[in-house]
Motif scaffolding. Structure first.
Motif, mmCIF file in Angstrom:
data_model
loop_
_atom_site.group_PDB
_atom_site.id
_atom_site.type_symbol
_atom_site.label_atom_id
_atom_site.label_comp_id
_atom_site.label_asym_id
_atom_site.label_seq_id
_atom_site.Cartn_x
_atom_site.Cartn_y
_atom_site.Cartn_z
ATOM 1 N N ALA A 18 -66.262 -26.832 1.032
ATOM 2 C CA ALA A 18 -67.031 -27.782 0.217
ATOM 3 C C ALA A 18 -68.516 -27.746 0.583
ATOM 4 N N ILE A 19 -68.823 -27.646 1.875
ATOM 5 C CA ILE A 19 -70.221 -27.598 2.310
ATOM 6 C C ILE A 19 -70.915 -26.349 1.774
ATOM 7 N N ALA A 20 -70.194 -25.250 1.732
ATOM 8 C CA ALA A 20 -70.782 -23.983 1.278
ATOM 9 C C ALA A 20 -70.897 -23.891 -0.239
ATOM 10 N N ASP A 21 -70.215 -24.776 -0.976
ATOM 11 C CA ASP A 21 -70.213 -24.721 -2.436
ATOM 12 C C ASP A 21 -71.322 -25.612 -2.987
ATOM 13 N N ALA A 22 -72.338 -24.997 -3.618
ATOM 14 C CA ALA A 22 -73.486 -25.756 -4.128
ATOM 15 C C ALA A 22 -73.113 -26.684 -5.266
ATOM 16 N N SER A 23 -71.964 -26.458 -5.920
ATOM 17 C CA SER A 23 -71.566 -27.309 -7.040
ATOM 18 C C SER A 23 -70.858 -28.584 -6.601
ATOM 19 N N VAL A 24 -70.543 -28.713 -5.309
ATOM 20 C CA VAL A 24 -69.825 -29.885 -4.794
ATOM 21 C C VAL A 24 -70.829 -30.971 -4.406
ATOM 22 N N TYR A 25 -70.601 -32.160 -4.948
ATOM 23 C CA TYR A 25 -71.481 -33.296 -4.636
ATOM 24 C C TYR A 25 -71.052 -33.971 -3.334
ATOM 25 N N GLN A 26 -69.777 -34.299 -3.218
ATOM 26 C CA GLN A 26 -69.247 -34.896 -1.992
ATOM 27 C C GLN A 26 -67.737 -34.677 -1.962
ATOM 28 N N LEU A 27 -67.170 -34.866 -0.782
ATOM 29 C CA LEU A 27 -65.735 -34.655 -0.565
ATOM 30 C C LEU A 27 -65.085 -35.992 -0.248
ATOM 31 N N THR A 28 -64.011 -36.324 -0.951
ATOM 32 C CA THR A 28 -63.337 -37.608 -0.752
ATOM 33 C C THR A 28 -61.884 -37.379 -0.346
ATOM 34 N N VAL A 29 -61.210 -38.475 -0.011
ATOM 35 C CA VAL A 29 -59.806 -38.433 0.421
ATOM 36 C C VAL A 29 -59.047 -39.525 -0.317
ATOM 37 N N GLU A 30 -57.840 -39.208 -0.746
ATOM 38 C CA GLU A 30 -57.002 -40.164 -1.465
ATOM 39 C C GLU A 30 -56.085 -40.917 -0.506
ATOM 40 N N ASP A 31 -56.305 -42.219 -0.381
ATOM 41 C CA ASP A 31 -55.396 -43.128 0.318
ATOM 42 C C ASP A 31 -54.871 -42.538 1.632
ATOM 43 N N PRO A 32 -55.740 -42.315 2.616
ATOM 44 C CA PRO A 32 -55.283 -41.667 3.852
ATOM 45 C C PRO A 32 -54.427 -42.588 4.716
ATOM 46 N N CYS A 33 -53.457 -42.010 5.390
ATOM 47 C CA CYS A 33 -52.647 -42.747 6.358
ATOM 48 C C CYS A 33 -53.443 -42.860 7.661
ATOM 49 N N PRO A 34 -53.029 -43.728 8.607
ATOM 50 C CA PRO A 34 -53.799 -43.916 9.846
ATOM 51 C C PRO A 34 -54.039 -42.630 10.633
ATOM 52 N N LEU A 35 -53.040 -41.747 10.703
ATOM 53 C CA LEU A 35 -53.244 -40.506 11.451
ATOM 54 C C LEU A 35 -54.299 -39.628 10.792
ATOM 55 N N PHE A 36 -54.296 -39.584 9.467
ATOM 56 C CA PHE A 36 -55.299 -38.781 8.782
ATOM 57 C C PHE A 36 -56.681 -39.421 8.900
ATOM 58 N N VAL A 37 -56.747 -40.756 8.945
ATOM 59 C CA VAL A 37 -58.033 -41.429 9.135
ATOM 60 C C VAL A 37 -58.674 -40.974 10.440
ATOM 61 N N SER A 38 -57.876 -40.902 11.512
ATOM 62 C CA SER A 38 -58.396 -40.446 12.805
ATOM 63 C C SER A 38 -58.853 -38.990 12.743
ATOM 64 N N LEU A 39 -58.069 -38.145 12.069
ATOM 65 C CA LEU A 39 -58.437 -36.740 11.919
ATOM 66 C C LEU A 39 -59.735 -36.598 11.137
ATOM 67 N N ARG A 40 -59.834 -37.322 10.033
ATOM 68 C CA ARG A 40 -61.055 -37.271 9.221
ATOM 69 C C ARG A 40 -62.260 -37.757 10.023
ATOM 70 N N ASP A 41 -62.093 -38.865 10.752
ATOM 71 C CA ASP A 41 -63.195 -39.387 11.575
ATOM 72 C C ASP A 41 -63.669 -38.343 12.577
ATOM 73 N N SER A 42 -62.726 -37.682 13.216
ATOM 74 C CA SER A 42 -63.071 -36.678 14.218
ATOM 75 C C SER A 42 -63.876 -35.530 13.605
ATOM 76 N N ILE A 43 -63.426 -35.043 12.453
ATOM 77 C CA ILE A 43 -64.113 -33.923 11.801
ATOM 78 C C ILE A 43 -65.502 -34.344 11.331
ATOM 79 N N GLU A 44 -65.612 -35.511 10.711
ATOM 80 C CA GLU A 44 -66.911 -35.935 10.177
ATOM 81 C C GLU A 44 -67.891 -36.285 11.283
ATOM 82 N N CYS A 45 -67.417 -36.859 12.382
ATOM 83 C CA CYS A 45 -68.316 -37.083 13.520
ATOM 84 C C CYS A 45 -68.832 -35.747 14.057
#
Length: 530
Positions: A396-423
């Motif tokens: 997504a970062i490399a694609d100039a046509s992408v405005y932003q990346l979102t997530v659909e209704d994440p579970c708690p484990l995925f929330v932690s994973l997403r937080d880690s990657i985005e930090c």
């Protein structure tokens, strides 16, 4: 609260240790004191076994279910005469609602919860459990999210199977079965499967996730029996097929109930695995990342290839066991994307991404949304999930046509994973290795926009990632730094929830904010920075 019927149960159960129980403290249904004290006389004669007495109690309670009025105490054999007045008065002084509750619990202790609920319902007391808890001064039990069918007292219990224990999953190449997490999505009626003795539902998968469903049992109650087809799960095979665990695309080539056909599929998929050639499967993939024997690949032109759509359907059908509210989607829609995690060319996980298109935003019209991320249970906690999600972010970062990346209704484990990657993205690509200072701890809108343009992280997540990095940097700081952090977080939470809290009393508001703060800190503690 129906003490005539409760008394009927107590008359059968209470022994000679409490000849007379007076429920003077019991409350009426509307919460007002009873108009008169109620007595329950107990027989001093020995009683039958708990099972025999239990059947008697439930049979009498069952009269309400059949439309017959419950028998009154007067209709029962007369109990022994009450003891001397002095003895009775002493018993009255010592006994109370707690004794009634304890006696009732003892009376129904041999029943599982759903039968106790059924007994209460038949006795005209559906909230019996809650009222007993109130009498004893305990918190009423929470309502079940998954209420069950009331099971009649004389229903044969060997034809009752718990759905969580009667289902097992098997993967080709693994000896031990796997227990699914969300069986309620396959058996949505309630947590029991009724009508089969020694029921076992075995769902097996090949290396390419083709599936066989086998339903085994010793005996089934007939649908036209006295229990009725509406009460029993009489069409179990049809229920399983309709649940979504069977692939909807090219079903005949991906789902079977024939063990010989499935054995042939297992051999074919093992051979294709050794060839490591997805083209032979009719699927076109491009490699996004390779680390050792782990490969992250993306299916190309998913909507144009029948074989690719079949694999998409198989994987989504399998995810029903582990993804809440999962369903199979239309792979012929070009906006769907499929990412695969491969270990030695075997699919051990996948992710689906749906791309929204905003025609007004001409230069950056695409907003991909991560919908499902599933890792095979025997490969979890090994970094596969992080690798596949990181690859999606990198693309997504490399694609100039992408405005932003979102997530659909994440579970708690995925929330932690997403937080880690985005930090990690803020630290490595946005200059947050050393944290900047912002007034009141709020990331300014222009800074959120700068980060979004760099790493496609949405503004709300930018603020959250900044707070996580601040939290991690607190270790070893003085009390003043921790106090400033806490004040900033609570001020921001108050602003985010002002409509809900502005009319609350000051002390209540402080307590609620503290609860929100403590919950947020628990979430932050789960984040593991790279």
């Amino acid at each position: 609260w129906g003490l005539e019927r409760v008394g009927e149960a107590l008359w059968l159960y209470v022994g000679a240790s409490a000849p007379v129980l007076t429920c003077a403290g019991a409350m009426a249904e509307d919460g007002s004191p009873p108009t008169k004290a109620r007595k329950v006389a107990a027989s001093a004669a020995p009683r039958s076994s708990a099972d025999e007495v239990l059947q008697t109690v439930l049979a009498r309670m069952g009269r309400a279910a059949s439309g017959a009025p419950p028998r009154r105490m007067a209709a029962q054999p007369a109990p022994p005469a009450a003891p001397a007045v002095g003895h009775a008065n002493a018993a009255r002084a010592e006994a109370g609602p707690a004794d009634v509750a304890a006696a009732l619990k003892a009376a129904l202790s041999t029943l599982p919860p759903e039968l106790r609920a059924a007994a209460g319902a038949m006795a005209g007391m559906p909230d019996l459990g809650a009222k007993l808890a109130q009498v004893e001064g305990e918190a009423p039990p929470e309502e079940e999210d998954d209420p069950c069918r009331p099971i009649p007292a004389d229903f044969p219990l060997d034809f009752v199977a718990e759905r969580d224990s009667c289902v097992e999953l098997r993967l080709d190449g693994l000896e031990d079965p796997i227990t699914p997490e969300f069986t309620h999505q396959v058996f949505p009626r309630d947590k029991y499967v009724l009508g089969y003795r020694n029921l076992k539902v075995v769902v097996s998968y090949t290396k390419r996730w083709r599936v066989i469903v086998q339903v085994n049992f010793d005996e089934a109650l007939q649908g036209d029996s006295r229990w009725g087809s509406d009460f029993l799960d009489h069409d179990l095979a049809g229920q399983l097929e309709k649940s979504g665990i069977t692939p909807k695309v090219d079903t005949a080539s991906n789902f079977t109930t024939d063990s010989d056909v499935f054995a042939r599929w297992c051999e074919e998929d093992r051979a294709k695995l050794e060839d490591s050639d997805f083209a032979a499967l009719g699927v076109e993939v491009v490699n996004l990342q390779t680390v050792g024997n782990l490969e992250i690949a993306k299916c190309v032109n998913l909507h144009e290839r029948a074989a690719a759509k079949g694999m998409f359907s198989r994987l989504q059908a399998m995810s029903l066991w582990w993804v809440e509210s999962s369903e199979q989607t239309d792979a012929s829609d070009w906006r769907w994307g499929l990412y695969l995690a491969l270990e030695d060319h075997e699919i051990v996980g996948f992710a689906t991404v749906f791309t929204f298109v905003n025609p007004v935003r001409v230069e950056q019209p695409h907003i991909p949304r991560i919908s499902q991320v599933v890792i095979s249970p025997h490969r979890q906690r090994q970094g596969f999930g992080r690798s596949i999600v990181q690859a999606i972010y990198d693309e997504a970062i490399a694609d100039a046509s992408v405005y932003q990346l979102t997530v659909e209704d994440p579970c708690p484990l995925f929330v932690s994973l997403r937080d880690s990657i985005e930090c990690g993205l803020l630290q490595s690509k946005c200059g947050y290795a050393t944290l900047p200072a912002f007034p009141k701890g709020i990331v300014p809108p222009e800074e959120c926009e700068r980060i979004r343009s760099l790493v496609k992280v949405i503004p709300r997540q930018v603020q959250r990632s900044f707070e996580i990095l601040r939290f991690c940097a607190l270790k070893g700081t003085d009390d003043a730094g921790e106090s400033a952090f806490r004040v900033d977080i609570k001020r921001r939470m108050f602003a985010d929830n002002v409509e809900d809290v502005q009319n609350r009393a000051r002390e209540t508001l402080k307590d609620n904010l503290q609860l929100l703060y403590d919950d947020l800190m628990d979430q932050f503690k789960q984040v593991k920075l790279a």
